[in-house]
Design a protein around this motif. Structure first.
Motif, PDB file in Angstrom:
ATOM      1  N   MET A  70      -6.491  20.215  -8.217  1.00  0.00           N
ATOM      2  CA  MET A  70      -7.416  19.094  -8.939  1.00  0.00           C
ATOM      3  C   MET A  70      -8.290  19.740 -10.195  1.00  0.00           C
ATOM      4  O   MET A  70      -8.328  19.212 -11.008  1.00  0.00           O
ATOM      5  CB  MET A  70      -8.554  18.407  -8.107  1.00  0.00           C
ATOM      6  CG  MET A  70      -7.784  17.810  -6.986  1.00  0.00           C
ATOM      7  SD  MET A  70      -7.512  16.009  -7.680  1.00  0.00           S
ATOM      8  CE  MET A  70      -8.922  15.167  -7.754  1.00  0.00           C
ATOM      9  N   GLY A  74      -6.006  18.173 -12.593  1.00  0.00           N
ATOM     10  CA  GLY A  74      -6.721  16.600 -12.255  1.00  0.00           C
ATOM     11  C   GLY A  74      -5.902  15.679 -11.423  1.00  0.00           C
ATOM     12  O   GLY A  74      -5.379  16.166 -10.506  1.00  0.00           O
ATOM     13  N   ALA A  75      -5.835  14.468 -11.691  1.00  0.00           N
ATOM     14  CA  ALA A  75      -5.404  13.593 -10.743  1.00  0.00           C
ATOM     15  C   ALA A  75      -3.941  13.926 -10.044  1.00  0.00           C
ATOM     16  O   ALA A  75      -3.851  13.317  -8.812  1.00  0.00           O
ATOM     17  CB  ALA A  75      -5.332  12.121 -11.559  1.00  0.00           C
ATOM     18  N   PHE A  78      -4.199  14.885  -6.430  1.00  0.00           N
ATOM     19  CA  PHE A  78      -4.644  14.021  -5.635  1.00  0.00           C
ATOM     20  C   PHE A  78      -3.375  13.439  -4.587  1.00  0.00           C
ATOM     21  O   PHE A  78      -3.566  12.826  -3.699  1.00  0.00           O
ATOM     22  CB  PHE A  78      -5.384  13.022  -6.017  1.00  0.00           C
ATOM     23  CG  PHE A  78      -6.384  12.359  -5.393  1.00  0.00           C
ATOM     24  CD1 PHE A  78      -7.502  13.007  -4.681  1.00  0.00           C
ATOM     25  CD2 PHE A  78      -6.415  11.024  -4.616  1.00  0.00           C
ATOM     26  CE1 PHE A  78      -8.439  12.483  -3.960  1.00  0.00           C
ATOM     27  CE2 PHE A  78      -7.348  10.421  -4.063  1.00  0.00           C
ATOM     28  CZ  PHE A  78      -8.517  11.222  -3.504  1.00  0.00           C
ATOM     29  N   GLY A 215     -21.143   8.995  -9.663  1.00  0.00           N
ATOM     30  CA  GLY A 215     -20.567   8.507 -10.863  1.00  0.00           C
ATOM     31  C   GLY A 215     -20.584   9.575 -11.993  1.00  0.00           C
ATOM     32  O   GLY A 215     -19.783   9.493 -12.842  1.00  0.00           O
ATOM     33  N   PHE A 218     -17.898  12.469 -11.504  1.00  0.00           N
ATOM     34  CA  PHE A 218     -16.654  11.833 -11.947  1.00  0.00           C
ATOM     35  C   PHE A 218     -16.697  11.891 -13.582  1.00  0.00           C
ATOM     36  O   PHE A 218     -15.606  12.546 -14.179  1.00  0.00           O
ATOM     37  CB  PHE A 218     -16.367  10.586 -11.444  1.00  0.00           C
ATOM     38  CG  PHE A 218     -15.421  10.579 -10.234  1.00  0.00           C
ATOM     39  CD1 PHE A 218     -14.170  11.129 -10.021  1.00  0.00           C
ATOM     40  CD2 PHE A 218     -16.326  10.238  -9.190  1.00  0.00           C
ATOM     41  CE1 PHE A 218     -13.816  11.078  -8.716  1.00  0.00           C
ATOM     42  CE2 PHE A 218     -15.672  10.406  -7.704  1.00  0.00           C
ATOM     43  CZ  PHE A 218     -14.727  10.896  -7.730  1.00  0.00           C
ATOM     44  N   ASP A 219     -17.743  11.464 -14.415  1.00  0.00           N
ATOM     45  CA  ASP A 219     -17.650  11.404 -15.702  1.00  0.00           C
ATOM     46  C   ASP A 219     -17.726  13.052 -16.344  1.00  0.00           C
ATOM     47  O   ASP A 219     -16.918  13.154 -17.363  1.00  0.00           O
ATOM     48  CB  ASP A 219     -18.852  10.561 -16.378  1.00  0.00           C
ATOM     49  CG  ASP A 219     -18.726   9.069 -15.841  1.00  0.00           C
ATOM     50  OD1 ASP A 219     -17.467   8.624 -15.852  1.00  0.00           O
ATOM     51  OD2 ASP A 219     -19.849   8.390 -15.744  1.00  0.00           O
ATOM     52  N   LYS A 222     -14.254  14.166 -16.067  1.00  0.00           N
ATOM     53  CA  LYS A 222     -13.255  13.635 -16.841  1.00  0.00           C
ATOM     54  C   LYS A 222     -13.462  14.438 -18.229  1.00  0.00           C
ATOM     55  O   LYS A 222     -12.441  14.556 -18.804  1.00  0.00           O
ATOM     56  CB  LYS A 222     -13.702  12.099 -17.099  1.00  0.00           C
ATOM     57  CG  LYS A 222     -12.820  11.435 -18.116  1.00  0.00           C
ATOM     58  CD  LYS A 222     -13.510   9.994 -18.235  1.00  0.00           C
ATOM     59  CE  LYS A 222     -12.410   9.271 -18.945  1.00  0.00           C
ATOM     60  NZ  LYS A 222     -12.665   7.613 -18.924  1.00  0.00           N
ATOM     61  N   SER A 233      -5.146  15.315 -16.589  1.00  0.00           N
ATOM     62  CA  SER A 233      -5.318  14.088 -16.560  1.00  0.00           C
ATOM     63  C   SER A 233      -6.311  13.512 -15.396  1.00  0.00           C
ATOM     64  O   SER A 233      -6.412  13.916 -14.390  1.00  0.00           O
ATOM     65  CB  SER A 233      -4.184  13.170 -16.172  1.00  0.00           C
ATOM     66  OG  SER A 233      -3.445  13.567 -15.063  1.00  0.00           O
ATOM     67  N   PHE A 234      -7.397  12.660 -15.733  1.00  0.00           N
ATOM     68  CA  PHE A 234      -8.454  12.262 -14.974  1.00  0.00           C
ATOM     69  C   PHE A 234      -7.730  10.956 -14.170  1.00  0.00           C
ATOM     70  O   PHE A 234      -8.272  10.944 -12.716  1.00  0.00           O
ATOM     71  CB  PHE A 234      -9.685  11.538 -16.070  1.00  0.00           C
ATOM     72  CG  PHE A 234     -10.976  11.026 -15.075  1.00  0.00           C
ATOM     73  CD1 PHE A 234     -11.521  11.674 -14.209  1.00  0.00           C
ATOM     74  CD2 PHE A 234     -11.124   9.655 -15.294  1.00  0.00           C
ATOM     75  CE1 PHE A 234     -12.588  11.325 -13.404  1.00  0.00           C
ATOM     76  CE2 PHE A 234     -12.014   9.115 -14.609  1.00  0.00           C
ATOM     77  CZ  PHE A 234     -12.907   9.843 -13.664  1.00  0.00           C
ATOM     78  N   ILE A 235      -7.174   9.976 -14.621  1.00  0.00           N
ATOM     79  CA  ILE A 235      -6.411   9.015 -13.881  1.00  0.00           C
ATOM     80  C   ILE A 235      -4.990   9.253 -14.105  1.00  0.00           C
ATOM     81  O   ILE A 235      -4.662   9.624 -15.278  1.00  0.00           O
ATOM     82  CB  ILE A 235      -6.790   7.583 -14.477  1.00  0.00           C
ATOM     83  CG1 ILE A 235      -8.351   7.372 -14.280  1.00  0.00           C
ATOM     84  CG2 ILE A 235      -5.935   6.426 -13.576  1.00  0.00           C
ATOM     85  CD1 ILE A 235      -8.931   7.168 -12.805  1.00  0.00           C
ATOM     86  N   LEU A 236      -4.225   9.073 -13.023  1.00  0.00           N
ATOM     87  CA  LEU A 236      -2.746   9.509 -13.299  1.00  0.00           C
ATOM     88  C   LEU A 236      -1.969   8.831 -14.456  1.00  0.00           C
ATOM     89  O   LEU A 236      -2.321   7.536 -14.801  1.00  0.00           O
ATOM     90  CB  LEU A 236      -2.003   9.444 -12.016  1.00  0.00           C
ATOM     91  CG  LEU A 236      -0.574   9.879 -11.887  1.00  0.00           C
ATOM     92  CD1 LEU A 236      -0.836  11.243 -11.724  1.00  0.00           C
ATOM     93  CD2 LEU A 236       0.135   9.171 -10.676  1.00  0.00           C
ATOM     94  N   PHE A 241       4.281   8.827 -12.745  1.00  0.00           N
ATOM     95  CA  PHE A 241       4.150   8.074 -11.359  1.00  0.00           C
ATOM     96  C   PHE A 241       5.305   8.442 -10.340  1.00  0.00           C
ATOM     97  O   PHE A 241       4.944   8.511  -9.155  1.00  0.00           O
ATOM     98  CB  PHE A 241       4.298   6.413 -11.875  1.00  0.00           C
ATOM     99  CG  PHE A 241       3.317   5.943 -12.315  1.00  0.00           C
ATOM    100  CD1 PHE A 241       1.947   6.481 -12.477  1.00  0.00           C
ATOM    101  CD2 PHE A 241       3.157   4.664 -12.748  1.00  0.00           C
ATOM    102  CE1 PHE A 241       0.618   6.051 -12.948  1.00  0.00           C
ATOM    103  CE2 PHE A 241       1.901   3.877 -13.465  1.00  0.00           C
ATOM    104  CZ  PHE A 241       0.814   4.578 -13.565  1.00  0.00           C
ATOM    105  N   TYR A 244       4.497  11.859  -8.733  1.00  0.00           N
ATOM    106  CA  TYR A 244       3.522  11.603  -7.858  1.00  0.00           C
ATOM    107  C   TYR A 244       4.058  10.973  -6.646  1.00  0.00           C
ATOM    108  O   TYR A 244       3.788  11.724  -5.385  1.00  0.00           O
ATOM    109  CB  TYR A 244       2.593  10.814  -8.319  1.00  0.00           C
ATOM    110  CG  TYR A 244       1.095  11.020  -7.709  1.00  0.00           C
ATOM    111  CD1 TYR A 244       0.209  11.526  -8.164  1.00  0.00           C
ATOM    112  CD2 TYR A 244       0.784   9.646  -6.966  1.00  0.00           C
ATOM    113  CE1 TYR A 244      -1.162  11.440  -7.357  1.00  0.00           C
ATOM    114  CE2 TYR A 244      -0.247   9.738  -6.134  1.00  0.00           C
ATOM    115  CZ  TYR A 244      -1.518  10.587  -6.451  1.00  0.00           C
ATOM    116  OH  TYR A 244      -2.591  10.313  -5.716  1.00  0.00           O
ATOM    117  N   PHE A 296     -12.944  18.324  -8.467  1.00  0.00           N
ATOM    118  CA  PHE A 296     -13.698  17.724  -9.453  1.00  0.00           C
ATOM    119  C   PHE A 296     -15.255  18.139  -9.698  1.00  0.00           C
ATOM    120  O   PHE A 296     -15.824  18.290 -10.792  1.00  0.00           O
ATOM    121  CB  PHE A 296     -13.613  16.218  -9.272  1.00  0.00           C
ATOM    122  CG  PHE A 296     -12.379  15.718 -10.069  1.00  0.00           C
ATOM    123  CD1 PHE A 296     -11.384  16.664 -10.334  1.00  0.00           C
ATOM    124  CD2 PHE A 296     -12.274  14.195 -10.185  1.00  0.00           C
ATOM    125  CE1 PHE A 296     -10.249  15.954 -11.285  1.00  0.00           C
ATOM    126  CE2 PHE A 296     -11.211  13.884 -10.701  1.00  0.00           C
ATOM    127  CZ  PHE A 296     -10.090  14.540 -11.233  1.00  0.00           C
TER     128      PHE A 296
END
Lengths: 504, 70
Positions: A70, A74-75, A78, A215, A218-219, A222, A233-236, A241, A244, A296
């Protein structure tokens, strides 16, 4: 040298060592029998099985490497969470069958089962070798996890001061596994898991508060990911896809093919013990999810180190030294438990499916158990030598290959639990083709677990183990049709449908 | 011998609960979003953590429903 951390660390380490030696007396059995030494007499109830499997599956390496993933990319890291979600519905359905048939016929390993089911010692040998090959680098990696926390206390990564603590820890581990068998890691797992839970609860409360709330954490992560080269990548991302999902599925299906997981299953006292555990083991998955988020937090805290050092460095920055001694001890002991179970599982495979099958078919149960104890020592020394004298990347790459390889035993073991339709030689050839395909895919990508498959004009990156096992299945099915048409039969299935359902 | 009578049992529909987690987690397109956040945690992360708990509950339900039938 970080003295307050070191003192707390040593106190806890000595405590579990003493516990490991006393374990032989726990529910005392005749340790000259492989069942007793290598499966704890098949007597572990719900709670002990929970601690044992928890300590076995969620290893020190996991605690170090998953958040490091992570932290690094990043993402994608997970995927460990859906992976550990999907394990349990799967084992809930499948593993009670293996437990019942093994209990009925006295199987100690998956290889025993395959031999009885398909009447094939070649297939059994293939399964045994795959299990041993996949497990050895896994044991070595436990040492990598241990090394990360030892060096964080000020011992340094290399040289005698970095290696000596590792050698001492492993010698202790080797001796108590030798003398107590599976009872040793089972008793230590209880202490270790409680320590891990305390560590994570504290870390999950204290660190986010220090970072200004979840919050904000996470920011900040990011931003740190975006600043990386190449950016994480913060969100996949939609391109990832399939990779993953296939990593999650492939890892989930593979986990319970590993010899050490099966040892945990077969040592339980009832098939319902396994089912109950499928419902309560996710508590560890939740902990793993939180541990993953530590990656993170390390990003948000501005930690700048090599991947595997990220979590120890985060702890040193955020938490008091004495507590870090406790946390690091939890991780180091977390290396001993799976390393012990893995070495026992490979030893069971060797003594039962290679020694008794090919070297000394007339051996007594005492001899068989003695060989297993000896092999458990050799396996651990091998892992230690490997870590001390070879680059760490060798062990990491071999473990990656091990995950791909072990999934190639899925048709024989898991599908074998439901049907003996497959021809035994078709299974052997399918296994071989799957092993070769998966290995080639990994090498062609410079030892990455995902392979970009070009199909119908599109490129789909996915987990090589999944692609390889699909090839394996296709080959096995086609060859089974051909061999059947030629009139070849498996002959003598030891088991009947009843054997897979009986409760005792 | 007694067990023989029970082998012809019907498929237990409770097992369908165990398929749901595969559908809800294997395709990240379903949940790869930042918002809505929960306690500041992006949707992508809290959704998967919630699925851990939901799957455990499903598994427990299936355990309770099937344990007496076999």
């Amino acid at each position: 040298m970080n003295w307050s951390a070191l003192i707390v660390f040593v106190i806890f380490f000595v405590f579990v060592t003493v516990l490991g030696f006393y374990a032989a007396r726990w529910r005392r059995g005749d340790l000259t029998q492989l069942d007793e030494w290598g499966l704890g007499g098949r007597k572990f109830g719900t709670l002990v099985t929970w601690f044992l499997l928890g300590g076995d599956l969620y290893t020190a390496y996991t605690f170090i490497a998953v958040p490091a993933l992570m932290y690094g990319s990043g993402a994608m890291g997970f995927y460990a969470v859906p992976y550990t979600i999907l394990i349990y519905p799967f084992i809930f359905v499948v593993m009670p069958r293996l437990w019942s048939v093994s209990r009925k016929h006295g199987y100690v390993t998956a290889s025993d089962f395959v031999r009885g089911r398909f009447n094939s010692s070649s297939l059994a040998l293939a399964v045994a070798i795959t299990g041993i090959l996949a497990t050895m680098p896994y044991i070595a990696l436990q040492l990598v996890g241990m090394q990360a926390v030892i060096s964080a206390m000020g011992f340094g990564h290399s040289g005698l001061s970095g290696e000596l603590p590792l050698i001492i820890a492993f010698v202790i581990l080797a001796i108590y596994t030798y003398s107590s068998g599976l009872r040793a890691p089972a008793s230590i797992a209880i202490v270790k898991d409680i320590m891990i839970y305390i560590t994570i609860i504290v870390a999950m409360i204290v660190i986010p508060i220090k970072l200004g709330g979840l919050g904000h954490m996470f920011d900040a992560a990011k931003e740190a990911l975006a600043a990386k080269n190449p950016p994480g990548s913060f969100i996949l991302d939609s391109k990832s896809f399939f990779a993953y999902g296939s990593l999650a599925l492939g890892s989930a299906l593979a986990l319970f093919l590993y010899p050490h997981s099966l040892t945990g299953v077969l040592s339980s006292n009832h098939r319902n013990t396994i089912r109950k555990n499928a419902a309560i083991l996710p508590a560890y998955s939740l902990v793993l999810g939180f541990i993953t988020l530590l990656g993170f937090m390390a990003l948000a805290a501005g930690i700048k180190v090599q991947g595997n050092d990220a979590i120890p460095a985060l702890f040193l920055k955020m938490l008091p030294d004495w507590f870090n001694g406790f946390a690091f001890a939890a991780i180091a002991i977390g290396a001993l438990v799976p390393a012990a179970i893995m070495s026992i599982a490979s030893a069971n495979l060797f003594s039962r499916n290679i020694y008794r099958e090919y070297i000394n078919p007339n051996c007594t149960p005492e001899q068989e158990s003695k060989i297993a104890k000896l092999i458990s020592l050799i396996v651990k020394v091998g892992a230690l030598v490997f870590i001390l004298f070879f680059p760490k990347t060798y062990a990491i790459n071999l473990q990656l290959l091990g995950g791909i390889w072990i999934l190639q035993t899925f048709p024989a073991i898991i599908v074998g639990l439901y049907t003996n339709w497959f021809n035994k030689w078709a299974l052997v050839i399918g296994w071989f083709v799957g092993m070769a395909t998966g290995t080639w895919m990994a090498f062609s990508q410079n030892m990455a677990s995902t392979y970009p498959l070009h199909i119908f004009g599109a490129t789909i990156p996915g987990y090589a183990a999944i692609f390889a096992v699909i090839v394996n299945f296709i080959v096995t099915v086609i060859l089974t049709f051909i061999f059947r048409a030629m009139g070849m039969e498996n002959g003598g299935d030891q088991t009947t449908e009843e054997d897979y359902k009986t409760a005792s | 011998m007694e067990a023989k009578n029970k082998t012809k049992k019907k498929f237990n529909y409770w097992y369908i609960l165990l398929i749901i987690p595969f559908i809800t987690t294997l395709w990240p397109g379903l949940y790869a979003f930042d918002h809505p956040r929960l306690f500041g945690i992006p949707f992508f992360y809290w959704y998967q953590l919630a699925m851990v708990i939901i799957t455990a509950i499903f598994t427990a339900i299936v355990y309770i429903k099937v344990k007496d039938t076999e």
